[in-house]
Design a protein around this motif. Structure first.
Motif, PDB file in Angstrom:
ATOM      1  N   HIS A 108      49.076  90.980  52.163  1.00 59.57           N
ATOM      2  CA  HIS A 108      50.178  91.606  52.079  1.00 59.57           C
ATOM      3  C   HIS A 108      50.542  92.320  53.543  1.00 59.57           C
ATOM      4  CE1 HIS A 108      50.652  91.398  47.624  1.00 59.57           C
ATOM      5  NE2 HIS A 108      49.357  91.610  47.773  1.00 59.57           N
ATOM      6  N   ASN A 109      51.811  91.998  54.067  1.00 59.20           N
ATOM      7  CA  ASN A 109      52.129  92.546  55.261  1.00 59.20           C
ATOM      8  C   ASN A 109      53.577  92.467  55.722  1.00 59.20           C
ATOM      9  OD1 ASN A 109      52.450  89.941  56.260  1.00 59.20           O
ATOM     10  ND2 ASN A 109      50.454  89.533  56.944  1.00 59.20           N
ATOM     11  N   GLU A 110      53.946  92.631  56.631  1.00 57.51           N
ATOM     12  CA  GLU A 110      55.585  92.507  57.295  1.00 57.51           C
ATOM     13  C   GLU A 110      55.854  91.412  57.714  1.00 57.51           C
ATOM     14  OE1 GLU A 110      57.467  95.192  56.097  1.00 57.51           O
ATOM     15  OE2 GLU A 110      55.643  96.254  55.283  1.00 57.51           O
ATOM     16  N   ARG A 111      54.983  90.361  57.730  1.00 54.73           N
ATOM     17  CA  ARG A 111      55.317  89.139  58.276  1.00 54.73           C
ATOM     18  C   ARG A 111      55.539  87.837  57.289  1.00 54.73           C
ATOM     19  NH1 ARG A 111      53.339  88.910  63.910  1.00 54.73           N
ATOM     20  NH2 ARG A 111      54.095  86.434  63.873  1.00 54.73           N
ATOM     21  N   PRO A 112      56.951  87.706  56.618  1.00 53.42           N
ATOM     22  CA  PRO A 112      57.172  86.610  55.743  1.00 53.42           C
ATOM     23  C   PRO A 112      57.439  85.299  56.255  1.00 53.42           C
ATOM     24  CG  PRO A 112      59.245  88.012  56.180  1.00 53.42           C
ATOM     25  CD  PRO A 112      58.088  88.532  57.087  1.00 53.42           C
ATOM     26  N   ASP A 113      57.639  85.049  57.620  1.00 53.87           N
ATOM     27  CA  ASP A 113      57.995  83.864  58.076  1.00 53.87           C
ATOM     28  C   ASP A 113      56.767  83.121  58.453  1.00 53.87           C
ATOM     29  OD1 ASP A 113      59.434  81.712  59.211  1.00 53.87           O
ATOM     30  OD2 ASP A 113      60.651  82.812  60.744  1.00 53.87           O
ATOM     31  N   PRO A 114      56.178  82.105  58.165  1.00 54.39           N
ATOM     32  CA  PRO A 114      55.308  81.022  58.621  1.00 54.39           C
ATOM     33  C   PRO A 114      55.666  80.624  59.810  1.00 54.39           C
ATOM     34  CG  PRO A 114      56.064  80.113  56.897  1.00 54.39           C
ATOM     35  CD  PRO A 114      56.540  81.257  56.786  1.00 54.39           C
ATOM     36  N   ALA A 115      57.160  80.424  60.319  1.00 47.82           N
ATOM     37  CA  ALA A 115      57.470  79.923  61.847  1.00 47.82           C
ATOM     38  C   ALA A 115      57.215  81.104  62.887  1.00 47.82           C
ATOM     39  CB  ALA A 115      58.812  79.393  61.495  1.00 47.82           C
ATOM     40  N   ASP A 116      57.073  82.217  62.515  1.00 47.62           N
ATOM     41  CA  ASP A 116      56.748  83.429  63.349  1.00 47.62           C
ATOM     42  C   ASP A 116      55.118  83.493  63.528  1.00 47.62           C
ATOM     43  OD1 ASP A 116      56.797  85.574  64.784  1.00 47.62           O
ATOM     44  OD2 ASP A 116      57.333  86.980  63.275  1.00 47.62           O
TER      45      ASP A 116
END
Length: 164
Positions: free
Chosen positions: A24-32
């Protein structure tokens, strides 16, 4: 040296793996894919391990988190050489000389700093996994398992300059 051919993958018994928790974190985008160094994540370990499953882990500075790149498909063919992250300034390498997410079995592992460990919640810094990622295992980092020195090609420094 004589080598015997590998048995076909269909002749090997399947290997089953079950997640032990979720990121769980603030990074939802695997492209980021850059700037993971200061990202703090909470790994919520499943209730089946009990509320004391992380006891003692706060005595370690780092853990190795093994996880699944579940949002990306495997490559169709691993035989062609590819440039890491598709960058023209980097050499072509085989699949096992790259740590990219589209790899066999989609398994990732990262050594990250322990922020806290309490109950079933492990907070870490520097885990390069997006929110919702299934965690397969957590291992404390112990000096005795680390190499005395690491050698790597110079191009890796260019590749990783913005990663952490």
């Amino acid at each position: 040296m004589t080598t015997t051919p590998d048995p076909s993958p269909t002749a090997r018994p399947p290997i089953g793996v079950t997640a032990i928790g979720t990121v769980h974190n603030e990074r939802p985008d695997p492209a980021d894919t850059d700037h993971w160094g200061e990202v703090e994540s909470t790994i919520l370990v499943e209730a089946r391990f009990g509320d004391r499953c992380l006891t003692g882990l706060d005595g370690f500075s780092h853990v190795e988190v093994v996880f699944s790149f579940d949002r990306l498909p495997e490559r169709d063919d691993y035989r062609p050489l590819l440039r890491p992250r598709g960058r023209a300034d980097l050499p072509e390498v085989g699949v096992f000389a790259d740590r990219g997410p589209r790899r066999p079995n989609r398994i990732g592992c990262t050594v990250c700093a322990v922020v806290s460990a309490e109950g079933r919640e492990l907070r870490v810094r520097g885990l390069d996994a997006v929110t919702g990622t299934p965690v397969l295992d957590i291992k404390p980092v112990m000096r005795q398992f680390l190499p005395d020195s690491v050698r790597q090609p110079a191009w890796v420094d260019r590749l990783m300059a913005e990663y952490f």
